[in-house]
Write a protein that holds these residues in place. Structure first.
Motif, PDB file in Angstrom:
ATOM      1  N   ASP A 210     -26.666 -26.141  -0.856  1.00 47.41           N
ATOM      2  CA  ASP A 210     -25.431 -26.369  -1.604  1.00 47.41           C
ATOM      3  C   ASP A 210     -24.624 -25.084  -1.816  1.00 47.41           C
TER       4      ASP A 210
ATOM      5  N   SER B  41     -32.679 -20.199  -6.737  1.00 55.43           N
ATOM      6  CA  SER B  41     -32.610 -19.319  -5.558  1.00 55.43           C
ATOM      7  C   SER B  41     -31.202 -19.268  -4.972  1.00 55.43           C
ATOM      8  N   THR B  42     -30.482 -20.386  -5.007  1.00 50.51           N
ATOM      9  CA  THR B  42     -29.124 -20.349  -4.454  1.00 50.51           C
ATOM     10  C   THR B  42     -28.222 -19.494  -5.341  1.00 50.51           C
TER      11      THR B  42
ATOM     12  N   LYS C  29     -38.008 -19.698  -3.175  1.00 53.09           N
ATOM     13  CA  LYS C  29     -38.220 -20.163  -4.560  1.00 53.09           C
ATOM     14  C   LYS C  29     -39.592 -20.797  -4.714  1.00 53.09           C
TER      15      LYS C  29
ATOM     16  N   ASP D  47     -31.002 -23.921   4.057  1.00 53.39           N
ATOM     17  CA  ASP D  47     -31.500 -25.151   3.450  1.00 53.39           C
ATOM     18  C   ASP D  47     -30.669 -26.274   4.078  1.00 53.39           C
TER      19      ASP D  47
ATOM     20  N   ASP E 119     -30.606 -18.034   2.312  1.00 50.18           N
ATOM     21  CA  ASP E 119     -31.143 -18.949   1.301  1.00 50.18           C
ATOM     22  C   ASP E 119     -32.087 -19.912   2.026  1.00 50.18           C
TER      23      ASP E 119
HETATM   24 MG   LIG Z   1     -30.689 -24.076  -3.575  1.00 45.16          MG
END
Ligand SMILES: [Mg+2]
Ligand SMILES: Nc1ncnc2c1ncn2[C@@H]1O[C@H](COP(=O)(O)OP(=O)(O)OP(=O)(O)O)[C@@H](O)[C@H]1O
Length: 402
Positions: A192, A155-156, A148, A187, A268
């Motif tokens: 998340d 992005s997630t 991102k 990440d 991610d």
């Molecule tokens: Mg994210």
């Protein structure tokens, strides 16, 4: 499992056996599909021993029952890592129940409301010798990395929903995944994906950061949580670890292990730069840079793209413009942004706060709550396009190799 089944497992007898298998062996191998179909009503009952069919071990178990979980774990230990184990469970089982069963060792957990056709497809998928079930031994799955240009740009959302769509589900209610897809949250501090999919944090990456070991295939397989959709997910840990606590070789080992067992590995990435990102990019078949068209985001995207492509010359980067539907004609600021990035805007995802919010609130991908939304449909199209492009690239590489 029933009391009887528990005994069967506990005594260490070969659990391959009784009722349904008996029917199958009477009618011979040609009758395997009908036998699978007969198996299902049996599994819907409460009394069912584990039985083996075509190399797959099937049993009934409830994730809320500690004894069932113990029996599944024992079955896994006795049957070995590679043995496909399918647990049939009540349709009202919670996600945590499903997770507990998966953790205990079930390869897949199937609600007892599936149709015979779906059950058959699931069992076929797990048959060890089914070529469509797993990538060929010498074939590595494709790695799609999602990055991102700024925090919060989406992005997630892209990683989760792209991975979900890459499953290529078909059949009634789109329940049978055609492809094996792994989704990995690298990440590690702020990831998340767990909240997006209503999954608990997973300490596997924290463990690696602490013990410094390179993950082997067993570690990786055990770390993955398999969702009923078929998606395998590695969520970020709850414990805090510095981003650079992981070593490039550990990340390389993780991704390579996943590529061997999945058709697609979707990653991610965190926002920061850290040296193990090279290990990810070296393996990337596509890098999707999610951004919006605001000037600071475009500038940041350019800096990152330069940085990444300097060290990875062949890296295939595609821009995903989020929060904006593809316009009929590019406006002036779009054209200017494309010029800055020196590449066309390949994908456009419309702004759709209600669909995005509904999915987040329910902890499911868009396909599970807002499948008809424009956002969901656009990501589905993007997944199909990517899958086709990756397949033709692979076909071209094979032709060149011969
Ligand atoms: Mg994210
Ligand atoms: N196309 C969209 N339309 C509407 N809302 C969206 C869209 N894409 C993402 N969102 C929402 O924006 C918020 C941030 O998205 P997301 O978490 O995917 O971004 P991120 O880039 O991964 O953020 P972070 O930097 O925190 O990792 C979420 O609430 C998400 O639901």
């Amino acid at each position: 499992m029933t009391e009887h089944a528990r005994n069967t497992v506990a005594e260490g007898h070969d659990p391959g056996a009784p009722l349904v298998l008996g029917q199958a062996s009477r009618t011979g191998l040609a009758a395997v599909p009908p036998a699978w179909q007969e198996a299902l009503p049996e599994m819907r009952g409460t009394v069912q021993e584990p039985f083996r069919m075509d190399g797959v071990l099937i049993f009934r178990a409830e994730g809320g029952d500690e004894r069932d979980l113990e029996a599944v774990a024992k079955l896994r230990r006795e049957a070995g890592e590679k043995q496909p184990l399918i647990a049939v469970t009540s349709a009202d089982a919670s996600l945590s129940d499903v997770r507990r069963l998966t953790r205990a060792g079930a390869s897949e957990v199937v609600p007892d409301t599936v149709t015979s056709e779906e059950f058959h497809e699931i069992c076929q998928k797990w048959r060890p010798e089914t070529p469509a079930a797993a990538p060929e031994a010498d074939r590595m799955g494709s790695v799609i990395v999602v990055g991102k240009s700024r925090g919060g740009v989406g992005s997630t959302t892209v990683a989760v929903n792209l991975a979900d769509e890459l499953l290529g589900r078909s059949g009634t209610f789109r329940k049978s995944a055609q492809k094996r897809v792994a989704l990995v949250d690298l990440d590690i501090q702020l990831g998340d994906i767990g909240s997006f999919l209503d999954l608990d944090p997973n300490e596997a990456l924290y463990e690696l950061a602490v013990n410094g070991k390179e993950p082997d295939a067993t570690f990786v397989a055990q770390a993955m949580t398999r969702l009923p959709s078929g998606l395998s997910v590695l969520t970020a840990p709850a414990h805090f670890a510095p981003l650079d606590a992981l070593k490039p070789a550990q990340i390389a080992g993780l991704i390579d292990a996943l590529r061997k067992t999945h058709d697609y590995v979707v990653v991610d990435l965190p926002g920061g730069l850290v040296d193990w990102i090279d290990a990810v990019l070296e393996r990337a078949d596509r890098f999707l840079m999610v951004t919006d068209c605001a000037v600071p985001s475009i500038r940041q995207a350019r800096r990152l793209i330069d940085f990444f492509s300097d060290s990875h010359l062949g890296l295939k980067i595609e821009i995903v413009v989020n929060h904006e539907a593809k316009p009929m004609l590019l406006r002036r600021h779009h054209a200017a942004a494309e010029k800055v990035l020196e590449r066309e805007f390949r994908h456009w995802l419309p702004d759709d706060p209600s669909a995005a919010r509904a999915a987040l609130d329910r902890g499911v991908p868009l396909s599970g709550i807002a499948a008809r939304s424009r956002l969901s449909k656009t990501i589905a199209r993007m997944a199909r396009g990517l899958a086709d492009a990756l397949a033709s690239r692979e076909a071209a590489a094979r032709t060149a190799a011969h």
